[in-house]
Design a protein around this motif. Structure first.
Motif, PDB file in Angstrom:
ATOM      1  N   SER A  25       5.351 134.902  14.937  1.00  0.00           N
ATOM      2  CA  SER A  25       6.520 134.182  14.431  1.00  0.00           C
ATOM      3  C   SER A  25       6.779 134.589  12.988  1.00  0.00           C
ATOM      4  CB  SER A  25       6.310 132.663  14.497  1.00  0.00           C
ATOM      5  OG  SER A  25       5.378 132.229  13.519  1.00  0.00           O
ATOM      6  N   ILE A  26       8.023 134.396  12.555  1.00  0.00           N
ATOM      7  CA  ILE A  26       8.386 134.724  11.180  1.00  0.00           C
ATOM      8  C   ILE A  26       7.687 133.794  10.201  1.00  0.00           C
ATOM      9  CG2 ILE A  26      10.311 134.696   9.537  1.00  0.00           C
ATOM     10  CD1 ILE A  26      12.085 135.828  11.741  1.00  0.00           C
ATOM     11  N   THR A  27       7.560 132.515  10.584  1.00  0.00           N
ATOM     12  CA  THR A  27       6.918 131.542   9.701  1.00  0.00           C
ATOM     13  C   THR A  27       5.477 131.949   9.391  1.00  0.00           C
ATOM     14  OG1 THR A  27       8.292 129.748  10.574  1.00  0.00           O
ATOM     15  CG2 THR A  27       6.260 129.126   9.433  1.00  0.00           C
ATOM     16  N   LYS A  28       4.716 132.314  10.444  1.00  0.00           N
ATOM     17  CA  LYS A  28       3.315 132.715  10.234  1.00  0.00           C
ATOM     18  C   LYS A  28       3.237 134.012   9.431  1.00  0.00           C
ATOM     19  CE  LYS A  28       1.459 130.495  14.383  1.00  0.00           C
ATOM     20  NZ  LYS A  28       0.783 130.712  15.693  1.00  0.00           N
ATOM     21  N   ALA A  29       4.162 134.919   9.676  1.00  0.00           N
ATOM     22  CA  ALA A  29       4.162 136.173   8.931  1.00  0.00           C
ATOM     23  C   ALA A  29       4.447 135.919   7.455  1.00  0.00           C
ATOM     24  CB  ALA A  29       5.196 137.129   9.520  1.00  0.00           C
ATOM     25  N   SER A  30       5.370 134.983   7.176  1.00  0.00           N
ATOM     26  CA  SER A  30       5.715 134.681   5.783  1.00  0.00           C
ATOM     27  C   SER A  30       4.530 134.066   5.049  1.00  0.00           C
ATOM     28  CB  SER A  30       6.920 133.740   5.728  1.00  0.00           C
ATOM     29  OG  SER A  30       6.585 132.446   6.195  1.00  0.00           O
ATOM     30  N   GLU A  31       3.763 133.224   5.752  1.00  0.00           N
ATOM     31  CA  GLU A  31       2.575 132.626   5.136  1.00  0.00           C
ATOM     32  C   GLU A  31       1.532 133.704   4.836  1.00  0.00           C
ATOM     33  OE1 GLU A  31       1.361 129.755   7.995  1.00  0.00           O
ATOM     34  OE2 GLU A  31       2.961 128.314   7.501  1.00  0.00           O
ATOM     35  N   HIS A  32       1.415 134.676   5.742  1.00  0.00           N
ATOM     36  CA  HIS A  32       0.425 135.738   5.559  1.00  0.00           C
ATOM     37  C   HIS A  32       0.827 136.683   4.431  1.00  0.00           C
ATOM     38  CE1 HIS A  32      -2.913 138.239   7.081  1.00  0.00           C
ATOM     39  NE2 HIS A  32      -2.158 139.266   6.720  1.00  0.00           N
ATOM     40  N   LEU A  33       2.121 136.959   4.323  1.00  0.00           N
ATOM     41  CA  LEU A  33       2.604 137.915   3.327  1.00  0.00           C
ATOM     42  C   LEU A  33       2.991 137.251   2.003  1.00  0.00           C
ATOM     43  CD1 LEU A  33       4.863 140.069   5.691  1.00  0.00           C
ATOM     44  CD2 LEU A  33       2.685 140.772   4.667  1.00  0.00           C
ATOM     45  N   HIS A  34       3.039 135.900   2.013  1.00  0.00           N
ATOM     46  CA  HIS A  34       3.392 135.131   0.812  1.00  0.00           C
ATOM     47  C   HIS A  34       4.809 135.439   0.337  1.00  0.00           C
ATOM     48  CE1 HIS A  34      -0.813 133.963   0.646  1.00  0.00           C
ATOM     49  NE2 HIS A  34      -1.169 135.252   0.594  1.00  0.00           N
ATOM     50  N   ILE A  35       5.732 135.545   1.269  1.00  0.00           N
ATOM     51  CA  ILE A  35       7.153 135.685   0.952  1.00  0.00           C
ATOM     52  C   ILE A  35       7.933 134.742   1.852  1.00  0.00           C
ATOM     53  CG2 ILE A  35       7.036 138.078   0.124  1.00  0.00           C
ATOM     54  CD1 ILE A  35       7.854 139.029   2.818  1.00  0.00           C
ATOM     55  N   THR A  36       9.200 134.503   1.540  1.00  0.00           N
ATOM     56  CA  THR A  36       9.980 133.515   2.287  1.00  0.00           C
ATOM     57  C   THR A  36      10.343 134.028   3.681  1.00  0.00           C
ATOM     58  OG1 THR A  36      12.118 134.328   1.510  1.00  0.00           O
ATOM     59  CG2 THR A  36      10.971 132.710   0.117  1.00  0.00           C
ATOM     60  N   PRO A  37      10.482 133.102   4.647  1.00  0.00           N
ATOM     61  CA  PRO A  37      10.913 133.494   5.993  1.00  0.00           C
ATOM     62  C   PRO A  37      12.272 134.189   5.978  1.00  0.00           C
ATOM     63  CG  PRO A  37      10.035 131.260   6.008  1.00  0.00           C
ATOM     64  CD  PRO A  37      10.146 131.670   4.573  1.00  0.00           C
ATOM     65  N   GLN A  38      13.164 133.753   5.057  1.00  0.00           N
ATOM     66  CA  GLN A  38      14.494 134.351   4.984  1.00  0.00           C
ATOM     67  C   GLN A  38      14.419 135.838   4.629  1.00  0.00           C
ATOM     68  OE1 GLN A  38      13.559 131.540   3.493  1.00  0.00           O
ATOM     69  NE2 GLN A  38      14.761 129.973   4.591  1.00  0.00           N
ATOM     70  N   THR A  39      13.486 136.175   3.732  1.00  0.00           N
ATOM     71  CA  THR A  39      13.327 137.580   3.349  1.00  0.00           C
ATOM     72  C   THR A  39      12.883 138.420   4.539  1.00  0.00           C
ATOM     73  OG1 THR A  39      12.768 136.982   1.067  1.00  0.00           O
ATOM     74  CG2 THR A  39      12.092 139.171   1.832  1.00  0.00           C
ATOM     75  N   ILE A  40      11.884 137.920   5.267  1.00  0.00           N
ATOM     76  CA  ILE A  40      11.379 138.654   6.436  1.00  0.00           C
ATOM     77  C   ILE A  40      12.464 138.798   7.491  1.00  0.00           C
ATOM     78  CG2 ILE A  40       9.744 138.585   8.356  1.00  0.00           C
ATOM     79  CD1 ILE A  40       7.721 137.343   6.486  1.00  0.00           C
ATOM     80  N   SER A  41      13.159 137.696   7.756  1.00  0.00           N
ATOM     81  CA  SER A  41      14.216 137.719   8.764  1.00  0.00           C
ATOM     82  C   SER A  41      15.298 138.733   8.411  1.00  0.00           C
ATOM     83  CB  SER A  41      14.827 136.325   8.900  1.00  0.00           C
ATOM     84  OG  SER A  41      15.859 136.315   9.866  1.00  0.00           O
ATOM     85  N   GLY A  42      15.668 138.769   7.134  1.00  0.00           N
ATOM     86  CA  GLY A  42      16.698 139.710   6.694  1.00  0.00           C
ATOM     87  C   GLY A  42      16.246 141.158   6.806  1.00  0.00           C
ATOM     88  N   GLN A  43      14.973 141.415   6.492  1.00  0.00           N
ATOM     89  CA  GLN A  43      14.443 142.780   6.567  1.00  0.00           C
ATOM     90  C   GLN A  43      14.369 143.261   8.011  1.00  0.00           C
ATOM     91  OE1 GLN A  43      13.591 144.662   3.720  1.00  0.00           O
ATOM     92  NE2 GLN A  43      14.540 142.958   2.648  1.00  0.00           N
ATOM     93  N   ILE A  44      13.973 142.362   8.915  1.00  0.00           N
ATOM     94  CA  ILE A  44      13.909 142.729  10.338  1.00  0.00           C
ATOM     95  C   ILE A  44      15.308 142.999  10.879  1.00  0.00           C
ATOM     96  CG2 ILE A  44      13.354 141.868  12.655  1.00  0.00           C
ATOM     97  CD1 ILE A  44      10.978 140.397  11.417  1.00  0.00           C
TER      98      ILE A  44
END
Length: 302
Positions: free
Chosen positions: A18-37
């Protein structure tokens, strides 16, 4: 060209589920990850995820991209580890594929010269079919393949064949079986029980053609992918078997069998297959040079 930051965010999301778990692991916001994907999907022109409840499920394209991402980031980790240890560890890693048609003692004798170099070598040896090993060579997972023939033309794999040498063939059997033969070689093979390499080995065709030419029709008791297993059956008296003449004395001593006869008409060839047209790796050069000398005169030491 793919943006590797986008690919890394996708890879981490796929691993975490999930994006939420990835954001916690990478220490960045879910919005950033979602936008990059989303940018990565736009670049590829394909969706990488489907929603599955609160989690994400990979699409077919996503699974394919993940397999490549696994390889890319695995290699990146290997590179990082190699750089960290380079200053304290002089040991070089030599990744060798050994075609399963190659006798194990031949493989050892061919690779042994690399162990005598001043700079230490650590081997990573993989045994498989030549076709599978060529796939790993193409992906740069192997540095070298030891095979009993060149690259089959129909595979279309980019690589270079380095001929190491060749030798004749010895026919061997347990003493109890040899005592039952009355005729001289090769007539003693008529109706004799016989153990042969499987069609995974190029030597099988040469052997059968030679037998036909001699008008000899032995009783084939078994075919073997693993030539070490074939020798074990031969040791027990199950049949006559063949080995490269270069290791006949070694096999006789190890398996307590005897040479029944030999021929130069059946030639076993050995190749080193690499991605380099001109070998520059000191270990590969040592293997090639020593192999040519040994196979030219099998009784000499390497």
């Amino acid at each position: 060209m793919i943006n590797f930051k986008h690919l890394h965010y996708f890879w981490m999301t796929a691993k975490q589920g999930s994006i939420t778990k990835a954001s916690e692991h990478l220490h960045i916001t879910p919005q950033t990850i979602s936008g990059q994907i989303q940018l990565l999907e736009e670049q590829l022109g394909k969706a990488l995820f489907n929603k599955a409840g609160r989690n994400l499920a990979l699409t077919d394209t996503g699974r394919m991209v993940l397999s490549y991402a696994d390889e890319i980031f695995s290699l990146g980790n290997e590179l990082e580890q190699s750089i960290r240890t380079a200053s304290t560890d002089r040991t070089s890693l030599l990744r060798v594929g050994i075609a399963d048609s190659i006798p194990k003692s031949i493989a050892y004798r061919l690779l042994a010269p690399a162990m005598e170099l001043e700079d230490p070598i650590r081997f990573l040896c993989k045994e498989n079919s030549l076709e599978s090993l060529l796939g790993e060579l193409a992906l740069h997972k192997l540095d070298l393949i030891i095979a009993d023939g060149p690259i089959p033309p129909h595979l279309g794999v980019r690589g270079y064949n380095h001929f190491l040498g060749e030798c004749g063939t010895a026919f061997m059997a347990a003493p109890s079986l040899i005592q039952q033969t009355d005729n001289r070689f090769p007539q003693c093979l008529i109706d004799a029980p016989f153990l042969i390499p499987s069609d995974q080995s190029l030597i099988q065709v040469k052997l059968l053609q030679w037998l036909e030419k001699q008008h000899i029709h032995p009783k084939i008791m078994g075919e073997f992918d693993d030539r070490a297993l074939m020798k074990t059956f031969g040791q027990a008296g199950a049949g006559v078997f063949i080995v490269p003449e270069a290791i006949a004395e070694e096999v006789a001593s190890q398996f307590h069998v005897e040479v029944l006869g030999h021929t130069e008409e059946i030639r076993e060839q050995f190749f080193a297959i690499a991605t380099e047209q001109r070998l520059t790796n000191p270990a590969l050069i040592a293997i090639k040079d020593a192999a040519k000398e040994w196979l030219k005169n099998p009784k000499s030491d390497m």
